[in-house]
Design a protein around this motif. Structure first.
Motif, mmCIF file in Angstrom:
data_model
loop_
_atom_site.group_PDB
_atom_site.id
_atom_site.type_symbol
_atom_site.label_atom_id
_atom_site.label_comp_id
_atom_site.label_asym_id
_atom_site.label_seq_id
_atom_site.Cartn_x
_atom_site.Cartn_y
_atom_site.Cartn_z
ATOM 1 N N GLY A 59 0.670 -1.023 -0.120
ATOM 2 C CA GLY A 59 0.126 0.017 -0.028
ATOM 3 C C GLY A 59 1.048 1.288 -0.095
ATOM 4 O O GLY A 59 1.266 1.499 0.907
ATOM 5 N N GLY A 60 1.014 1.771 -1.242
ATOM 6 C CA GLY A 60 1.918 2.945 -1.419
ATOM 7 C C GLY A 60 1.329 4.342 -1.317
ATOM 8 O O GLY A 60 0.373 4.542 -2.176
ATOM 9 N N ALA A 61 1.770 5.258 -0.422
ATOM 10 C CA ALA A 61 0.936 6.573 -0.304
ATOM 11 C C ALA A 61 1.952 7.699 -0.408
ATOM 12 O O ALA A 61 3.038 7.445 -0.806
ATOM 13 N N SER A 62 1.708 8.757 0.047
ATOM 14 C CA SER A 62 2.209 9.904 -0.279
ATOM 15 C C SER A 62 3.609 9.899 0.395
ATOM 16 O O SER A 62 4.580 10.572 -0.198
ATOM 17 N N ARG A 127 12.058 7.013 -8.644
ATOM 18 C CA ARG A 127 12.678 7.485 -7.332
ATOM 19 C C ARG A 127 13.176 6.494 -6.755
ATOM 20 O O ARG A 127 12.734 5.153 -6.791
ATOM 21 N N LYS A 128 14.329 6.581 -5.792
ATOM 22 C CA LYS A 128 15.347 5.576 -5.447
ATOM 23 C C LYS A 128 14.332 4.786 -4.384
ATOM 24 O O LYS A 128 14.612 3.523 -4.318
ATOM 25 N N THR A 129 13.456 5.385 -3.645
ATOM 26 C CA THR A 129 12.463 4.639 -2.661
ATOM 27 C C THR A 129 11.849 3.420 -3.379
ATOM 28 O O THR A 129 11.720 2.369 -2.789
ATOM 29 N N TYR A 130 11.397 3.901 -4.646
ATOM 30 C CA TYR A 130 10.699 2.706 -5.662
ATOM 31 C C TYR A 130 11.744 1.916 -6.164
ATOM 32 O O TYR A 130 11.256 0.602 -6.077
ATOM 33 N N LEU A 131 12.837 2.048 -6.385
ATOM 34 C CA LEU A 131 13.789 1.168 -6.746
ATOM 35 C C LEU A 131 14.167 0.169 -5.740
ATOM 36 O O LEU A 131 14.430 -1.022 -5.824
ATOM 37 N N ALA A 135 13.609 -4.015 -5.215
ATOM 38 C CA ALA A 135 14.620 -4.593 -4.943
ATOM 39 C C ALA A 135 14.200 -5.820 -3.750
ATOM 40 O O ALA A 135 14.377 -6.941 -3.647
ATOM 41 N N VAL A 136 13.199 -5.204 -2.806
ATOM 42 C CA VAL A 136 12.658 -5.585 -1.747
ATOM 43 C C VAL A 136 11.479 -6.983 -2.454
ATOM 44 O O VAL A 136 11.696 -8.112 -1.571
ATOM 45 N N GLN A 152 4.684 7.072 -10.501
ATOM 46 C CA GLN A 152 5.890 6.168 -10.039
ATOM 47 C C GLN A 152 5.674 4.566 -10.175
ATOM 48 O O GLN A 152 6.626 4.235 -10.863
ATOM 49 N N PHE A 153 4.619 4.042 -9.702
ATOM 50 C CA PHE A 153 4.410 2.775 -9.774
ATOM 51 C C PHE A 153 4.252 2.202 -11.372
ATOM 52 O O PHE A 153 4.644 1.014 -11.597
#
Length: 321
Positions: A59-62, A127-131, A135-136, A152-153
């Motif tokens: 669940g990806g939010a702001s 963005r790096k958080t998404y990359l 990886a996770v 982004q997704f």
């Protein structure tokens, strides 16, 4: 109404009932009083839960985008100045949403600002958080549910693996909802940005209009206008509903990332409900401000209060070990 949308509607009623609690940054649910694990052990537990899960629903939010540098929405940050500098200098806006609420005197300048807003997200790199999240999730069966409209997704994953229940900056709709139709916004936005140049206005003829009734178009997003809840909206809810129905009996991990106090009804509280009611469900939340873990699921969940970017970076390293 789809299964997941029904869950959202239930939690929206709760939000209305306890609005003052939410507005003050709280929650009406009784929270766990268990002492959190040390940070290193939290990361180890996150890695273990991902590895052991048969499937993961993110669940990806702001907060997820903000942690990766998309922090220009609510404050006068360096990134806001970088992308919206000419409007900040002219009007003194303190963040992208501040400008969205401004009563511009002409539609040409309103669309100049809106095109800048959309252009900033449409052409942003992943963005790096998404990359790090990618990886996770590497090698796992997973699905993405997001309230983010910043694309982004969908830059990372195929459409069938992502439910965008709050809309998507890539599409326009009729501002009057005269029809159940959405259409491409990317090229019109590119044309507006090109024509605007260093100014703050676009030519009148570039104001996008509905091809059916001639009214102004509007981004297909919740929050600023008459959000079209038609066929495409229903399809987004049906995707997440079907995924849960198909996988609900598996060992499933609900991974909540960056949910704020304005919209707990779309991801957070449905995840709590599902974790409590699905037999082999587990829940992990990551948030830089709150560590909300309901007492009802304290034995099935964990809340990590910390920088989302660092947590995902450390978890990605842990997955490799």
């Amino acid at each position: 109404m789809s299964f997941y949308e029904d869950l959202v509607m239930q939690t929206q009623m709760n939000y209305s009932r306890y609005y003052s609690v939410y507005a003050s940054g709280g929650t009406p649910y009784e929270l766990s009083d268990k002492k959190p694990l040390p940070y290193k052990e939290q990361i180890e537990e996150l890695v273990r839960q991902v590895k052991e899960a048969e499937c993961v629903i993110v669940g990806g939010a702001s907060g997820l985008s903000a942690a990766g540098g998309g922090d220009f929405y609510y404050g006068d940050t360096p990134s806001y100045r970088k992308y919206f500098g000419k409007f900040a200098e002219k009007y003194g806006f303190k963040g992208a949403f501040d400008g969205m609420m401004h009563p511009f005197t002409t539609r040409e300048e309103y669309w100049g600002y809106l095109a800048t807003f959309l252009n900033t997200t449409l052409h942003a790199p992943v963005r790096k958080t998404y990359l790090d999240l990618d990886a996770v999730l590497k090698g796992k069966e997973f699905f993405i549910l997001t309230t983010n409209q910043d694309t982004q997704f969908v830059k990372l994953y195929p459409e069938e693996k992502v439910s965008e229940i709050q809309g998507d900056h890539r599409f326009f709709q009729c501002s009057k909802c005269c029809c159940d139709d959405t259409w491409d916004a990317v090229k019109p936005v590119d044309d507006m940005i090109r024509a605007m140049g260093d100014g703050t206005y676009i030519p009148t003829e570039l104001i996008p209009r509905c091809p059916h009734c001639g009214a102004e178009a509007f981004p297909w997003v919740r929050g600023y206008g008459n959000f079209l809840q038609g066929r495409k909206y229903n399809e987004e809810y049906e995707k997440i509903s079907k995924y849960i129905m198909d996988n609900g009996k598996k060992k499933i991990l609900f991974l909540e990332l960056g949910v704020g106090r304005m919209t707990p009804m779309f991801i957070q509280e449905p995840f709590w409900n599902l974790t409590m009611n699905l037999p082999d469900a587990r829940y992990i939340a990551v948030n830089d401000k709150y560590a909300f873990l309901p007492k009802d699921i304290e034995d099935k969940g964990m809340a990590i209060c910390g920088d989302i970017g660092k947590v995902l970076e450390d978890a990605a390293k842990g997955m490799e070990e």
